[in-house]
Design an enzyme around this catalytic site. Sequence first.
Site, PDB file in Angstrom:
ATOM      1  N   LYS A 114       0.729  -1.370  -0.049  1.00 38.74           N
ATOM      2  CA  LYS A 114       0.021  -0.011   0.161  1.00 38.74           C
ATOM      3  C   LYS A 114       1.025   1.058  -0.001  1.00 38.74           C
ATOM      4  CE  LYS A 114      -4.552  -0.394  -0.376  1.00 38.74           C
ATOM      5  NZ  LYS A 114      -4.999  -1.483   0.445  1.00 38.74           N
ATOM      6  N   LYS A 197      -3.889 -11.732  -7.919  1.00 42.16           N
ATOM      7  CA  LYS A 197      -4.913 -12.292  -7.462  1.00 42.16           C
ATOM      8  C   LYS A 197      -6.102 -11.443  -7.781  1.00 42.16           C
ATOM      9  CE  LYS A 197      -5.454  -9.236  -3.529  1.00 42.16           C
ATOM     10  NZ  LYS A 197      -6.144  -9.026  -2.289  1.00 42.16           N
ATOM     11  N   LYS A 200     -10.482  -5.849  -6.123  1.00 42.81           N
ATOM     12  CA  LYS A 200     -11.388  -4.787  -6.350  1.00 42.81           C
ATOM     13  C   LYS A 200     -10.624  -3.705  -7.160  1.00 42.81           C
ATOM     14  CE  LYS A 200     -14.055  -5.852  -2.435  1.00 42.81           C
ATOM     15  NZ  LYS A 200     -13.868  -5.529  -0.848  1.00 42.81           N
TER      16      LYS A 200
HETATM   17  P1  TYM Z   1     -11.093  -7.626   1.833  1.00 45.44           P
HETATM   18  O1  TYM Z   1     -12.436  -6.777   2.147  1.00 45.44           O
HETATM   19  O2  TYM Z   1      -9.991  -7.286   0.917  1.00 45.44           O
HETATM   20  O3  TYM Z   1     -11.600  -9.029   1.473  1.00 45.44           O
HETATM   21  C1  TYM Z   1     -12.740  -9.810   2.111  1.00 45.44           C
HETATM   22  C2  TYM Z   1     -12.569 -11.331   2.155  1.00 45.44           C
HETATM   23  O4  TYM Z   1     -12.232 -11.902   0.779  1.00 45.44           O
HETATM   24  C3  TYM Z   1     -11.044 -12.566   0.516  1.00 45.44           C
HETATM   25  N1  TYM Z   1     -10.352 -12.433  -0.806  1.00 45.44           N
HETATM   26  C4  TYM Z   1     -10.184 -13.340  -1.495  1.00 45.44           C
HETATM   27  N2  TYM Z   1      -9.919 -14.568  -1.329  1.00 45.44           N
HETATM   28  C5  TYM Z   1      -9.504 -15.536  -2.255  1.00 45.44           C
HETATM   29  N3  TYM Z   1      -8.992 -15.043  -3.482  1.00 45.44           N
HETATM   30  C6  TYM Z   1      -8.965 -13.686  -3.848  1.00 45.44           C
HETATM   31  N4  TYM Z   1      -8.714 -13.080  -5.039  1.00 45.44           N
HETATM   32  C7  TYM Z   1      -9.575 -12.733  -2.873  1.00 45.44           C
HETATM   33  N5  TYM Z   1      -9.700 -11.324  -2.737  1.00 45.44           N
HETATM   34  C8  TYM Z   1     -10.341 -11.034  -1.372  1.00 45.44           C
HETATM   35  C9  TYM Z   1     -10.128 -12.007   1.600  1.00 45.44           C
HETATM   36  O5  TYM Z   1      -9.122 -12.675   1.910  1.00 45.44           O
HETATM   37  C10 TYM Z   1     -11.202 -11.705   2.732  1.00 45.44           C
HETATM   38  O6  TYM Z   1     -11.303 -12.788   3.408  1.00 45.44           O
HETATM   39  N6  TYM Z   1      -8.737  -6.969   5.984  1.00 45.44           N
HETATM   40  C11 TYM Z   1      -9.766  -7.491   5.712  1.00 45.44           C
HETATM   41  C12 TYM Z   1     -11.265  -7.001   6.094  1.00 45.44           C
HETATM   42  C13 TYM Z   1     -10.987  -7.343   7.721  1.00 45.44           C
HETATM   43  C14 TYM Z   1     -11.345  -8.601   8.223  1.00 45.44           C
HETATM   44  C15 TYM Z   1     -11.175  -8.117   9.716  1.00 45.44           C
HETATM   45  C16 TYM Z   1     -11.098  -9.921   8.185  1.00 45.44           C
HETATM   46  C17 TYM Z   1     -10.927  -6.258   8.644  1.00 45.44           C
HETATM   47  N7  TYM Z   1     -11.088  -6.813   9.887  1.00 45.44           N
HETATM   48  C18 TYM Z   1     -10.947  -9.172  10.825  1.00 45.44           C
HETATM   49  C19 TYM Z   1     -11.228 -10.866   8.998  1.00 45.44           C
HETATM   50  C20 TYM Z   1     -11.120 -10.393  10.420  1.00 45.44           C
HETATM   51  C21 TYM Z   1      -9.853  -7.077   4.032  1.00 45.44           C
HETATM   52  O7  TYM Z   1      -9.638  -5.924   3.577  1.00 45.44           O
HETATM   53  O8  TYM Z   1     -10.629  -7.821   3.351  1.00 45.44           O
END
Ligand code: TYM
Length: 335
Positions: A114, A197, A200
Amino acid sequence: MEKKDIVLSGIRPTGNLHLGNYFGAVKNFVKMQETNKCFFFIADYHSLTTHPKPGDLQGNVRQVLVEYLAAGLDPEKATLYLQSDLPETAELYLFLNMNAYLGELERVTTFKEKARKQPDNVNAGLLTYPTLMAADILIHRSSYVPVGKDQEQHLEMTRTFARRFNRMYKNDYFPIPKAFNFGDDLIKIPGLDGSGKMGKSEGEGNAVFLAEDPKSIRKKVMRAVTDSGPTQKNQTKPEPIENLFTILKVVSKPDVVEYFDDQYNNMTIRYGDLKKQLAEDIIAFTTPFRDKVAEISANQDYINKVMKMGAEKASVSARQTVNDVRSIVGFKKIY
Ligand code: TYM
């Protein structure tokens, strides 16, 4: 995983959910709500690290909630809530930050990425992103966290912070949570642009969204990166081709995967046919979801009710944890 174990996970409201979010995370949520006490939330505090426009935030939160429900999350079974409805999370984040060290935070891969991507906005929220995540998880004293592969290092940090707190203040107070997927390993769904990967913010054409219309899905998949074809029988697939097969494996039937695999191995494959099949299988998979999104989105009363109920239910364990932590670290009322 035992029945008594608490499950928690969250998604940032930064756009519509894509196939990666579904197969990496939400699919597991839907299954886990049947057996365990689950908390699934929308991480609006976290989304502030990338400075969304204030006017966009509410719509994005609503969209994630609608998509959670459309994917099969049931507010009677799991607690669905908005992160900022629990100010207790922010307080626990503050306590945890006192024992989180600059060196370890700076070494986190997502922070380094980032910082490279947005050099003009390397804010303290980005640096302490893993502490806020740890607060989300520990506020309900959760043990299992269903996430995709990209969150693995963040979960390691949560484990570190939980262990450290227990050691400094009170043995075994926090459970040491584990990243979870029903398969053996955490998964990573690749994008359509040949490498890395699905994400978004990985650029136009990389991600296929669950609520995307069929025409647009066909267009994106047909434009996916490939190469000029195999040059030897049974050769290892290069990354862009392997990526298409990885997506095919999660949306298509096993005999379809085998059919194209055989064609690749005997060098008769036509990528156009593979892509057509992939697009149609994604469309078949996402159509019921799209219909549900439209239905739920039209029902504002229901959406309000779900958010309110979630906030109330989630507050109970959050308040308990914050009260415990205040007292454990030595904040005793003296008046
Ligand atoms: P975020 O919003 O980027 O993504 C949400 C969830 O989707 C999964 N994910 C993927 N899994 C497989 N392949 C991909 N290409 C892919 N892209 C996204 C992510 O691994 C995630 O599980 N930091 C987290 C949000 C968060 C969180 C938490 C998660 C905040 N607090 C506490 C668990 C526990 C995030 O940005 O996810």
